[in-house]
Write a protein that holds these residues in place. Structure first.
Motif, PDB file in Angstrom:
ATOM      1  N   THR A 180       0.841  -1.199   0.000  1.00 53.61           N
ATOM      2  CA  THR A 180       0.000   0.000   0.000  1.00 53.61           C
ATOM      3  C   THR A 180       0.876   1.250   0.000  1.00 53.61           C
ATOM      4  O   THR A 180       0.620   2.206  -0.737  1.00 53.61           O
ATOM      5  CB  THR A 180      -0.905   0.009   1.258  1.00 53.61           C
ATOM      6  OG1 THR A 180      -1.499  -1.269   1.391  1.00 53.61           O
ATOM      7  CG2 THR A 180      -1.970   1.071   1.140  1.00 53.61           C
ATOM      8  N   GLY A 181       1.911   1.224   0.822  1.00 49.93           N
ATOM      9  CA  GLY A 181       2.820   2.363   0.877  1.00 49.93           C
ATOM     10  C   GLY A 181       3.445   2.654  -0.471  1.00 49.93           C
ATOM     11  O   GLY A 181       3.508   3.806  -0.909  1.00 49.93           O
ATOM     12  N   LYS A 193       2.247   1.907  -3.356  1.00 40.92           N
ATOM     13  CA  LYS A 193       1.215   2.391  -4.268  1.00 40.92           C
ATOM     14  C   LYS A 193       0.969   3.890  -4.075  1.00 40.92           C
ATOM     15  O   LYS A 193       0.783   4.632  -5.028  1.00 40.92           O
ATOM     16  CB  LYS A 193      -0.075   1.599  -4.056  1.00 40.92           C
ATOM     17  CG  LYS A 193      -1.100   1.883  -5.126  1.00 40.92           C
ATOM     18  CD  LYS A 193      -2.137   0.807  -5.255  1.00 40.92           C
ATOM     19  CE  LYS A 193      -3.298   1.307  -6.108  1.00 40.92           C
ATOM     20  NZ  LYS A 193      -2.862   1.874  -7.395  1.00 40.92           N
ATOM     21  N   GLN A 194       1.019   4.311  -2.811  1.00 42.62           N
ATOM     22  CA  GLN A 194       0.789   5.741  -2.519  1.00 42.62           C
ATOM     23  C   GLN A 194       1.910   6.620  -3.070  1.00 42.62           C
ATOM     24  O   GLN A 194       1.758   7.821  -3.193  1.00 42.62           O
ATOM     25  CB  GLN A 194       0.700   5.959  -1.008  1.00 42.62           C
ATOM     26  CG  GLN A 194      -0.323   5.095  -0.325  1.00 42.62           C
ATOM     27  CD  GLN A 194      -1.619   5.819  -0.105  1.00 42.62           C
ATOM     28  OE1 GLN A 194      -2.057   6.562  -0.974  1.00 42.62           O
ATOM     29  NE2 GLN A 194      -2.235   5.614   1.034  1.00 42.62           N
ATOM     30  N   LEU A 195       3.046   6.010  -3.366  1.00 45.05           N
ATOM     31  CA  LEU A 195       4.171   6.781  -3.918  1.00 45.05           C
ATOM     32  C   LEU A 195       3.917   7.194  -5.363  1.00 45.05           C
ATOM     33  O   LEU A 195       4.739   7.845  -5.980  1.00 45.05           O
ATOM     34  CB  LEU A 195       5.460   5.957  -3.849  1.00 45.05           C
ATOM     35  CG  LEU A 195       6.377   6.178  -2.655  1.00 45.05           C
ATOM     36  CD1 LEU A 195       7.623   5.327  -2.790  1.00 45.05           C
ATOM     37  CD2 LEU A 195       6.780   7.636  -2.526  1.00 45.05           C
ATOM     38  N   THR A 242       0.112  11.903  -2.142  1.00 42.44           N
ATOM     39  CA  THR A 242      -0.095  10.847  -1.153  1.00 42.44           C
ATOM     40  C   THR A 242       1.215  10.205  -0.703  1.00 42.44           C
ATOM     41  O   THR A 242       1.222   9.373   0.198  1.00 42.44           O
ATOM     42  CB  THR A 242      -0.991   9.734  -1.742  1.00 42.44           C
ATOM     43  OG1 THR A 242      -0.400   9.290  -2.972  1.00 42.44           O
ATOM     44  CG2 THR A 242      -2.384  10.224  -2.003  1.00 42.44           C
ATOM     45  N   ALA A 243       2.320  10.603  -1.347  1.00 38.16           N
ATOM     46  CA  ALA A 243       3.585   9.893  -1.143  1.00 38.16           C
ATOM     47  C   ALA A 243       4.022   9.868   0.316  1.00 38.16           C
ATOM     48  O   ALA A 243       4.458   8.840   0.833  1.00 38.16           O
ATOM     49  CB  ALA A 243       4.676  10.506  -2.014  1.00 38.16           C
ATOM     50  N   LYS A 296       2.304  10.098   3.048  1.00 35.78           N
ATOM     51  CA  LYS A 296       1.467   9.190   3.824  1.00 35.78           C
ATOM     52  C   LYS A 296       1.859   7.739   3.515  1.00 35.78           C
ATOM     53  O   LYS A 296       1.934   6.896   4.408  1.00 35.78           O
ATOM     54  CB  LYS A 296      -0.010   9.424   3.498  1.00 35.78           C
ATOM     55  CG  LYS A 296      -0.945   9.009   4.606  1.00 35.78           C
ATOM     56  CD  LYS A 296      -2.383   9.392   4.275  1.00 35.78           C
ATOM     57  CE  LYS A 296      -3.280   8.180   4.173  1.00 35.78           C
ATOM     58  NZ  LYS A 296      -4.176   8.199   3.019  1.00 35.78           N
ATOM     59  N   GLY A 297       2.123   7.471   2.248  1.00 36.77           N
ATOM     60  CA  GLY A 297       2.514   6.131   1.838  1.00 36.77           C
ATOM     61  C   GLY A 297       3.761   5.668   2.556  1.00 36.77           C
ATOM     62  O   GLY A 297       3.843   4.522   3.022  1.00 36.77           O
ATOM     63  N   ASN A 298       4.723   6.569   2.651  1.00 34.93           N
ATOM     64  CA  ASN A 298       5.973   6.232   3.335  1.00 34.93           C
ATOM     65  C   ASN A 298       5.709   5.905   4.803  1.00 34.93           C
ATOM     66  O   ASN A 298       6.293   4.994   5.372  1.00 34.93           O
ATOM     67  CB  ASN A 298       6.955   7.408   3.198  1.00 34.93           C
ATOM     68  CG  ASN A 298       8.323   7.090   3.751  1.00 34.93           C
ATOM     69  OD1 ASN A 298       8.924   6.086   3.388  1.00 34.93           O
ATOM     70  ND2 ASN A 298       8.811   7.936   4.641  1.00 34.93           N
ATOM     71  N   SER A 332       4.150   2.464   5.069  1.00 28.35           N
ATOM     72  CA  SER A 332       5.190   1.465   4.923  1.00 28.35           C
ATOM     73  C   SER A 332       5.997   1.323   6.223  1.00 28.35           C
ATOM     74  O   SER A 332       6.301   0.207   6.673  1.00 28.35           O
ATOM     75  CB  SER A 332       6.096   1.870   3.757  1.00 28.35           C
ATOM     76  OG  SER A 332       7.137   0.969   3.589  1.00 28.35           O
TER      77      SER A 332
END
Lengths: 101, 463
Positions: free
Chosen positions: B20-21, B23-25, B30-31, B33-35, B38
């Protein structure tokens, strides 16, 4: 590992490789540096293996030493990777006023 | 203490969080938040391992977690953005090193117990050791080259490829022996480690500094594959999946870099491109260069409707990003638009230039990728090239005899006017003359980037 287990792991490996390729292919070039440092953090997952070695009395003193260094290395990856990625991504701001602090 | 079934299930949750992390990148919005997602996955994985029934002693683990975490945090906080390639090289190295150590400990453990490893475990152990070791020392060399501790030039010697080939054959032979004969002496295993470490050094020294973006992307991939191999050894799905994700990410980035330089991966790795300076395919004799001064350049920029800035690594070296930002603000205040054209190999690693400009508070939607910006040059009044050279050389499009022919470039020569800021007339990384400088539409503005930009900003203010 039994034969069936091994096949299962190979399947997982191949599917994950394809999944990774399709996910990464859609990351815009502007985010490629944070992507790499973030990927570094994810590869720090070896910390799980390192902890298993260091926490197991069976491995002897050499195991403890190797395990300890392995944990230190992996944690540098994990914490260093996530923290520096966060530092970079925090700087990415949208215009037109996005640049202003 | 949690059971094996629950343990595996929770590891799966961690794996999903990693995916999911990633994908947010896919979007800068959203990057971040993705990090964080993760990172939450990683925290979960560590906690599960701590609670695992297999864990017996905690002292070593806790000490390791604290030391490694503290060092990592210090590095992340203190590193300069220009030094990101070195940081990533270092992280690749310790990642590979960690896999190497875990695989080694597992092997020694099995050896001591007199257990004959099954074929697949033995194979993945030796692969993990080989790839982990190559990643460790290869990254150390890449780091030294980027940090300029050692020469950035390609180091070559006669019979280099033969030596590397032989070395690899010996490593493969040792691995085969260890797999087929489980009672093979321990020195063979140590030799395997030592030679793999040596191979890592030998593989990276013949690669020139300019090709380091490809090398660190590739080593990034290796560190992932080494982690996946370790996953096969200790039978951990989360390691296999995460390792595979990182492995494919690094490979894709290396391919993107190679494509942007119009070179094959093989050519980058074994071509020793930086060894001899390329010969200029066209002589600059008889051609004249028009130079300009700050006042004139300021006038042109001030009255331009659209300005495209092509930043190169020279801009970052001069630490002039903030001056560029000021210039952008001034032009925009006067009603012009400013965009940045980012070549995939600008900077020293994929996406490096974007980070350097983001640090100077330049919004990311002003940073346009090569394919999207190229059609815009024709409609652009002034193209300002700062510290970039090969990526704007029209010879890549027009001159089949040029070493960079076929490399995708930014079409700076199609702008109505082009101002090139440069220290002097020296050639770029590839050592080739740049036709753009002799183009009648081009004016050279000589001087160091930071000083000249500061003067330029002052002049535009007065227009």
């Amino acid at each position: 590992m039994t034969g069936m287990d091994l096949i299962g792991f190979i399947v997982v490996f191949i599917l994950a490789t394809y999944l990774g390729a399709s996910l990464i292919g859609r990351v815009p070039p502007t985010l490629h540096t944070p992507l790499m440092s973030g990927a570094n953090a994810v590869s720090g997952i070896t910390v799980v293996g390192a902890m298993a070695v260091a926490g197991h009395t069976d491995y002897g003193w050499l195991g403890s030493v190797l395990g300890f260094i392995a944990i230190v290395f992996a944690m540098m990856n994990v914490v260093g990777g996530y923290a520096v990625t966060d530092r970079m991504l925090e700087m990415f701001k949208k215009g037109p006023q996005g640049g202003a602090k | 203490m949690i059971g094996i079934g629950l343990e595996r299930l929770l590891y799966l949750v961690a794996t999903v969080l990693f995916i999911t992390g990633l994908k947010q990148l896919q979007s800068p919005e959203t990057a971040r938040k993705g990090n964080q997602i993760s990172a939450a996955g990683m925290l979960l994985a560590i906690v599960i391992t701590l609670l695992s029934t297999k864990t017996m002693t905690y002292g070593t683990i806790m000490a390791g977690l604290l030391v490694g975490g503290a060092v990592g945090l210090y590095m992340a906080r203190s590193v300069a953005m220009t030094s990101m390639p070195q940081m990533v090289a270092l992280l690749n190295g310790v990642g590979g090193g960690s896999s190497l150590l875990v695989a080694t400990a597992e092997y020694l453990h099995m050896y001591e117990k007199g257990e004959a490893a099954t074929l697949d475990v033995a194979l993945s152990t030796h692969l993990g050791v080989l790839i982990g070791a190559v990643t460790l020392t290869g990254s150390a060399i890449a780091w030294a080259k980027l940090q300029e501790v050692m020469t950035g030039k390609a180091i070559t010697f006669g019979g280099q490829k033969t030596v590397n080939g032989l070395l690899f054959a010996v490593i493969a032979g040792l691995a085969a022996w260890l797999i087929v004969v489980p009672t093979a002496p321990l020195w063979a295993f140590y030799a395997l480690i030592g030679l793999s470490l040596l191979l890592g050094v030998l593989l990276v020294i013949p690669i020139g500094g300019a090709d380091m973006p490809v090398v660190i992307s590739l080593l990034n991939s290796y560190s992932g594959i080494a982690a996946a191999m370790t996953g096969f050894v200790i039978k951990s799905e989360v390691l296999v999946v995460s390792g595979a994700l990182v492995g494919s990410s690094g490979i894709i980035l290396s391919q993107i870099m190679c494509k942007a330089m119009n070179r094959s991966l093989g050519n980058v790795l074994f071509g020793a491109f930086g060894a001899a300076a390329g010969k200029s395919s066209k002589s600059s004799e008889g051609l004249t260069v028009a130079s300009t001064n700050v006042e004139e350049a300021a006038l042109q920029l001030a009255y331009a409707q659209q300005v495209i800035i092509v930043p190169g690594y020279g801009l970052a070296v001069a630490q002039a990003q903030h001056q560029v930002r000021e210039l952008m603000d001034l032009i925009e205040k006067r009603g012009g638009t400013v965009k940045f054209a980012i070549h995939p190999v600008a900077g020293r690693m994929p996406g490096h230039m974007n980070v350097l400009l983001a640090e100077a508070n330049i919004p990311y939607d002003k940073l346009i990728d090569m394919d999207d910006i190229n059609p815009e040059f024709e409609r652009t009044d002034v193209c300002l090239v700062i510290g970039a050279n090969d990526v704007v050389n029209p010879a890549a499009r027009t001159d089949p005899s040029s070493p960079i022919f076929g490399m995708p470039i930014l079409n700076a020569d199609q702008a109505k006017r082009c101002i090139v800021m440069k220290r002097g007339m020296s050639a770029g990384f590839a050592g080739i003359e740049n036709e753009l400088f002799y183009n009648p539409k081009t004016q050279m503005l000589f001087g160091d980037a930071k000083g000249t930009l500061t003067k330029l900003v002052a002049e535009v203010k007065q227009v």
